[in-house]
Every structure is written in C-alpha cells, then in structure tokens.
Design a protein around this motif. Structure first.
Motif, PDB file in Angstrom:
ATOM      1  N   PRO A  78     -21.105  -7.319  47.106  1.00  0.00           N
ATOM      2  CA  PRO A  78     -21.613  -7.686  48.435  1.00  0.00           C
ATOM      3  C   PRO A  78     -21.844  -6.440  49.287  1.00  0.00           C
ATOM      4  CG  PRO A  78     -19.282  -8.222  48.230  1.00  0.00           C
ATOM      5  CD  PRO A  78     -19.739  -7.828  46.870  1.00  0.00           C
ATOM      6  N   SER A  79     -23.092  -6.159  49.608  1.00  0.00           N
ATOM      7  CA  SER A  79     -23.459  -4.866  50.185  1.00  0.00           C
ATOM      8  C   SER A  79     -22.780  -4.562  51.515  1.00  0.00           C
ATOM      9  CB  SER A  79     -24.980  -4.779  50.348  1.00  0.00           C
ATOM     10  OG  SER A  79     -25.463  -5.851  51.127  1.00  0.00           O
ATOM     11  N   SER A  80     -22.697  -5.548  52.411  1.00  0.00           N
ATOM     12  CA  SER A  80     -22.112  -5.276  53.730  1.00  0.00           C
ATOM     13  C   SER A  80     -20.631  -4.918  53.612  1.00  0.00           C
ATOM     14  CB  SER A  80     -22.288  -6.485  54.655  1.00  0.00           C
ATOM     15  OG  SER A  80     -21.686  -7.645  54.088  1.00  0.00           O
ATOM     16  N   GLU A  81     -19.901  -5.648  52.787  1.00  0.00           N
ATOM     17  CA  GLU A  81     -18.477  -5.364  52.583  1.00  0.00           C
ATOM     18  C   GLU A  81     -18.276  -3.987  51.956  1.00  0.00           C
ATOM     19  OE1 GLU A  81     -14.652  -7.137  50.032  1.00  0.00           O
ATOM     20  OE2 GLU A  81     -16.571  -8.198  50.040  1.00  0.00           O
ATOM     21  N   LEU A  82     -19.088  -3.662  50.967  1.00  0.00           N
ATOM     22  CA  LEU A  82     -18.952  -2.383  50.292  1.00  0.00           C
ATOM     23  C   LEU A  82     -19.338  -1.227  51.208  1.00  0.00           C
ATOM     24  CD1 LEU A  82     -20.362  -3.167  46.719  1.00  0.00           C
ATOM     25  CD2 LEU A  82     -17.997  -3.237  47.526  1.00  0.00           C
ATOM     26  N   ARG A  83     -20.381  -1.404  52.000  1.00  0.00           N
ATOM     27  CA  ARG A  83     -20.826  -0.347  52.902  1.00  0.00           C
ATOM     28  C   ARG A  83     -19.765  -0.021  53.929  1.00  0.00           C
ATOM     29  NH1 ARG A  83     -22.960   3.871  52.577  1.00  0.00           N
ATOM     30  NH2 ARG A  83     -24.638   2.900  51.377  1.00  0.00           N
ATOM     31  N   ASP A  84     -19.159  -1.031  54.523  1.00  0.00           N
ATOM     32  CA  ASP A  84     -18.123  -0.794  55.542  1.00  0.00           C
ATOM     33  C   ASP A  84     -16.939  -0.046  54.944  1.00  0.00           C
ATOM     34  OD1 ASP A  84     -19.676  -2.100  57.384  1.00  0.00           O
ATOM     35  OD2 ASP A  84     -18.588  -4.009  57.251  1.00  0.00           O
ATOM     36  N   LEU A  85     -16.487  -0.473  53.766  1.00  0.00           N
ATOM     37  CA  LEU A  85     -15.324   0.160  53.148  1.00  0.00           C
ATOM     38  C   LEU A  85     -15.655   1.567  52.673  1.00  0.00           C
ATOM     39  CD1 LEU A  85     -12.385  -0.358  52.416  1.00  0.00           C
ATOM     40  CD2 LEU A  85     -13.143  -1.244  50.201  1.00  0.00           C
ATOM     41  N   LEU A  86     -16.860   1.757  52.156  1.00  0.00           N
ATOM     42  CA  LEU A  86     -17.267   3.082  51.693  1.00  0.00           C
ATOM     43  C   LEU A  86     -17.325   4.058  52.857  1.00  0.00           C
ATOM     44  CD1 LEU A  86     -18.198   4.737  49.230  1.00  0.00           C
ATOM     45  CD2 LEU A  86     -20.548   4.029  49.755  1.00  0.00           C
ATOM     46  N   ASP A  87     -17.918   3.649  53.967  1.00  0.00           N
ATOM     47  CA  ASP A  87     -18.000   4.518  55.149  1.00  0.00           C
ATOM     48  C   ASP A  87     -16.618   4.880  55.663  1.00  0.00           C
ATOM     49  OD1 ASP A  87     -20.728   4.444  55.019  1.00  0.00           O
ATOM     50  OD2 ASP A  87     -20.977   2.890  56.549  1.00  0.00           O
ATOM     51  N   GLU A  88     -15.699   3.922  55.578  1.00  0.00           N
ATOM     52  CA  GLU A  88     -14.328   4.156  56.037  1.00  0.00           C
ATOM     53  C   GLU A  88     -13.637   5.237  55.210  1.00  0.00           C
ATOM     54  OE1 GLU A  88     -10.149   1.672  55.853  1.00  0.00           O
ATOM     55  OE2 GLU A  88     -12.000   0.569  56.295  1.00  0.00           O
ATOM     56  N   HIS A  89     -13.875   5.234  53.895  1.00  0.00           N
ATOM     57  CA  HIS A  89     -13.210   6.200  53.019  1.00  0.00           C
ATOM     58  C   HIS A  89     -13.933   7.545  52.952  1.00  0.00           C
ATOM     59  CE1 HIS A  89      -9.941   3.813  51.378  1.00  0.00           C
ATOM     60  NE2 HIS A  89     -10.767   2.788  51.265  1.00  0.00           N
ATOM     61  N   LEU A  90     -15.233   7.554  53.141  1.00  0.00           N
ATOM     62  CA  LEU A  90     -15.981   8.808  53.019  1.00  0.00           C
ATOM     63  C   LEU A  90     -15.793   9.718  54.229  1.00  0.00           C
ATOM     64  CD1 LEU A  90     -19.381   7.766  51.384  1.00  0.00           C
ATOM     65  CD2 LEU A  90     -17.549   9.129  50.386  1.00  0.00           C
ATOM     66  N   GLU A  91     -15.746   9.144  55.410  1.00  0.00           N
ATOM     67  CA  GLU A  91     -15.585   9.924  56.648  1.00  0.00           C
ATOM     68  C   GLU A  91     -16.619  11.047  56.720  1.00  0.00           C
ATOM     69  OE1 GLU A  91     -11.551  11.231  56.739  1.00  0.00           O
ATOM     70  OE2 GLU A  91     -10.756   9.242  57.212  1.00  0.00           O
ATOM     71  N   ASN A  92     -17.874  10.666  56.635  1.00  0.00           N
ATOM     72  CA  ASN A  92     -19.033  11.566  56.772  1.00  0.00           C
ATOM     73  C   ASN A  92     -19.240  12.497  55.565  1.00  0.00           C
ATOM     74  OD1 ASN A  92     -19.647  10.578  59.407  1.00  0.00           O
ATOM     75  ND2 ASN A  92     -18.066  11.927  60.262  1.00  0.00           N
ATOM     76  N   GLU A  93     -18.450  12.348  54.504  1.00  0.00           N
ATOM     77  CA  GLU A  93     -18.663  13.136  53.291  1.00  0.00           C
ATOM     78  C   GLU A  93     -19.870  12.595  52.540  1.00  0.00           C
ATOM     79  OE1 GLU A  93     -16.211  14.528  49.253  1.00  0.00           O
ATOM     80  OE2 GLU A  93     -15.386  13.006  50.601  1.00  0.00           O
ATOM     81  N   GLU A  94     -20.726  13.487  52.093  1.00  0.00           N
ATOM     82  CA  GLU A  94     -21.932  13.088  51.364  1.00  0.00           C
ATOM     83  C   GLU A  94     -21.651  13.108  49.867  1.00  0.00           C
ATOM     84  OE1 GLU A  94     -24.822  12.033  52.479  1.00  0.00           O
ATOM     85  OE2 GLU A  94     -24.255  12.195  54.592  1.00  0.00           O
ATOM     86  N   LEU A  95     -21.713  11.938  49.236  1.00  0.00           N
ATOM     87  CA  LEU A  95     -21.516  11.826  47.804  1.00  0.00           C
ATOM     88  C   LEU A  95     -22.620  10.964  47.203  1.00  0.00           C
ATOM     89  CD1 LEU A  95     -17.647  11.216  47.513  1.00  0.00           C
ATOM     90  CD2 LEU A  95     -18.888  13.316  46.956  1.00  0.00           C
ATOM     91  N   PRO A  96     -22.965  11.186  45.919  1.00  0.00           N
ATOM     92  CA  PRO A  96     -24.033  10.409  45.278  1.00  0.00           C
ATOM     93  C   PRO A  96     -23.568   8.997  44.904  1.00  0.00           C
ATOM     94  CG  PRO A  96     -23.108  11.968  43.717  1.00  0.00           C
ATOM     95  CD  PRO A  96     -22.450  12.260  45.040  1.00  0.00           C
TER      96      PRO A  96
END
Length: 351
Positions: free
Chosen positions: A39-57
């Motif tokens: 589910p894209s919205s759930e994954l996007r929110d959690l990914l942004d939370e863990h990345l903290e502006n880090e750029e990863l592929p």
C-alpha cells in the motif's frame, strides 16, 4: 550498476517495519535498487520517517492486497490479482527487477511464483533450497525444505541437479558432494521414495556420495542434501529449535559462571560468533529453485537483518546468473520419461 530487487513490503508478521528497515540497510551496503511493493501511502509515510531526508535508491509500487499466512496457496493466487506477491513477481517477469524477496506465506509465494514466472523447462516442481551451517564453516544446501509435501523419485532427481548448480554458482564449490537424506548409509535403507530415487541420483553427472543421515546436515560430509519437502521442513524447523535451545542454555551458563571481565569479554565474543552461525536470519531465507526468475522466501518472523540478507541472497543469485545456468543444465539433459512434467504442486505446499 545497481541491481533492481522487488521486496514484498507487507509479507512478514510485523510488516512493514522490518521490510522498510531491511531495504534501507540493503541500499546502504549493496549495489541494489529496492522496489517496495504494498500500500503506497502507508509505505511512503513509514519510509520518509526512517530516511530523514537521506537519498536512497528505493521506489514504491502500489499493491492493494496482501496474502495472510493462513490463506490457501492456490486460492490466494487465483483470487488476489493485486496482491503484493503478484505485483512484485510481475516486476521480475517483465524484467523490471532481477529478483523478488518475501517473508510472507510460503505456499502462496511458491504458487504465485510458479503461476507468474512459470517453471523452468524440465522442472516439474520448484524446490526451496536453504544453506545450513556445518562444523567445517562451509554451509550445506538442503532442499526441498517446504515447497512440496509429497514427491516422486524424479522430483528428487531434479532437486539434486538444481542444488548442485546452486552450490557451484553461489557457494563457489567446484565439485559439490550431493547426498540423499535417508535413515542409513546403505543403498537399501530408507522408504520407497529414497530407494527409488537412489539409482536416479547415482546416474546423474554429479558427485553423488549416496545416502546421508540427519546428523550429516551439520557435519560437512555433503555440500548438497536432497529430500522431499515434508522431511526437509521438519529437519529445518528441528534444527532451528535445537539452535535456539543451545543458544539459550549457553547464554545462561556463561552468565552464571563467568565472572572475570576478560573472561566475560572473550566468552561473549565466542558466544556471538556461535549465535551468528546458527541464526537463520543470517542466511537470508530459502531460494525457490526451478522458476524462471529469482525468488527468495524468508521466515514470517524475519527482522530487518533477515530482510537485508534475503535481499543480499537475491542479489547474489541474480548477479551469478544461477537460474539461467540451471535452465541450461536441464536443456542439455536427455528427454524425460513419459508422465513427467504433469505434477501440480500448487496445493502441495507447507505454509
């Protein structure tokens, strides 16, 4: 160049947290691009939370359905057209990704992989292969560990060919020793299946060493050990249970008896090394051999480290071209006997 790996982001028991963290670890340490499926919205929110502006592929592919651990394999494959497994495996089928990783329902993963990717020519039933630790320090490939409850002798023959190729391509063993798991070393020992399979394996152009027993999984006697999925799954789960038991007893003993600081440090280092050698999470799950694409299936209880190692295994398989080599091996084999190729293992799986 980055290798694209699709990851079922809602497969594990605690999804999607372990999958998100495992994907981040993989992108930091391996030359991979991760395609998170769920589910894209759930994954996007959690990914942004863990990345903290880090750029990863890391990219996200939306899938509206997920397959639960208790669902029937064939039914889930047929009814859930937009499941995370199906969407992820479609990325492999369409050559947008080089491999797929899931910690979801094993039976559903096998049925979906076989349905979406198709079986390699000459393979009747795909098999789950997993490396097992040994006293020599080199892993032993055990297959099948759960894809097929009931097998025929020619299935074990095919498992032997695929396992031998796995050992050569991934473990870099020049001449893998292949054994048939039974209850005694003698050719006459075992049940009807092992006695019928023995001459088939003996006739193969591989280094077949005959029957091996359960204790030989960890002895280093064989590099590849072949069995049906029922026996293999019992052996795998028993091994995991014994490993946890020994680990817990050893930890308790060390805590109670070691008092000196230097002794405690050395014992802790030895214990951590021991734990890593027994920990299934360090091996990255089982590779589904015999389908037209890389598919790695991990434990439902996988944590982020296990997900990372599953991605690592998929990357190594894709990089080594193991599937292509297995297909070439079967293409060179003589024509199969009449009646082979008619198996349907969609419902003959261990969940």
């Amino acid at each position: 160049m980055l290798v694209d790996i699709a990851l079922d982001a809602v497969g594990s028991d605690k999804a999607p947290e372990p999958e998100i963290k495992g994907a981040i670890l993989a992108c930091r340490e391996l030359p991979v691009r991760i395609h998170l499926v769920g589910p894209s919205s759930e994954l996007r929110d959690l990914l942004d939370e863990h990345l903290e502006n880090e750029e990863l592929p890391i990219v996200i592919h939306h899938a509206s359905e997920r397959i639960g651990m208790e669902e029937k394999a064939a039914q889930a494959y047929r009814s859930k057209k937009d499941s995370s497994m199906r969407v992820g495996l479609r990325l492999v089928h369409d050559r947008k990704c080089a491999g797929f990783v899931t910690a979801g329902n094993t039976g559903a993963a096998m049925a979906t992989a076989k349905g979406v990717l198709g079986a390699l020519p000459g393979v009747d039933r795909p098999a789950l292969a997993t490396p097992m630790p040994s006293s020599t320090g080199n892993p032993c490939v055990l297959l099948d560990v759960g894809a097929n409850v009931d097998c025929k002798a020619h299935n074990l023959e095919q498992f032997a060919v695929m396992g031998e190729m796995y050992a050569r391509s991934v473990l870099k063993i020049a001449h893998p020793r292949v054994g048939l798991l039974s209850i005694g070393e003698e050719e006459t020992k075992g049940n009807d299946l092992t006695r019928e399979a023995f001459p088939l394996l003996k006739a193969l152009p591989i280094k077949f060493i005959g029957n091996v027993e359960g204790r030989d999984i960890f002895s280093g006697l064989a590099d590849v050990i072949v069995c049906d999925g029922f026996v293999g799954n019992v052996a795998l789960k028993t091994s995991e249970g014994v490993g946890r038991f020994v680990r817990d007893v050893l930890r308790e003993s060390l805590t109670r008896t070691v008092t000196a600081k230097v002794g405690a440090l050395l014992s802790r280092q030895a214990f951590n090394d021991f734990r890593r050698r027994l920990d299934y999470r360090e091996y990255g799950g089982a590779q589904l051999l015999g389908v037209r694409g890389v598919c790695v299936i991990g434990h439902g209880s996988s944590n982020d480290r296990a997900i990372f190692n599953g991605i690592r295994v998929a990357y190594e398989f894709a990089h080594a071209g193991t599937n292509e080599r297995i297909e070439q091996e079967f293409m060179r084999r003589p024509n199969r006997k009449p009646g082979q190729g008619e198996d349907d293992a969609s419902d003959a799986t261990i969940h």
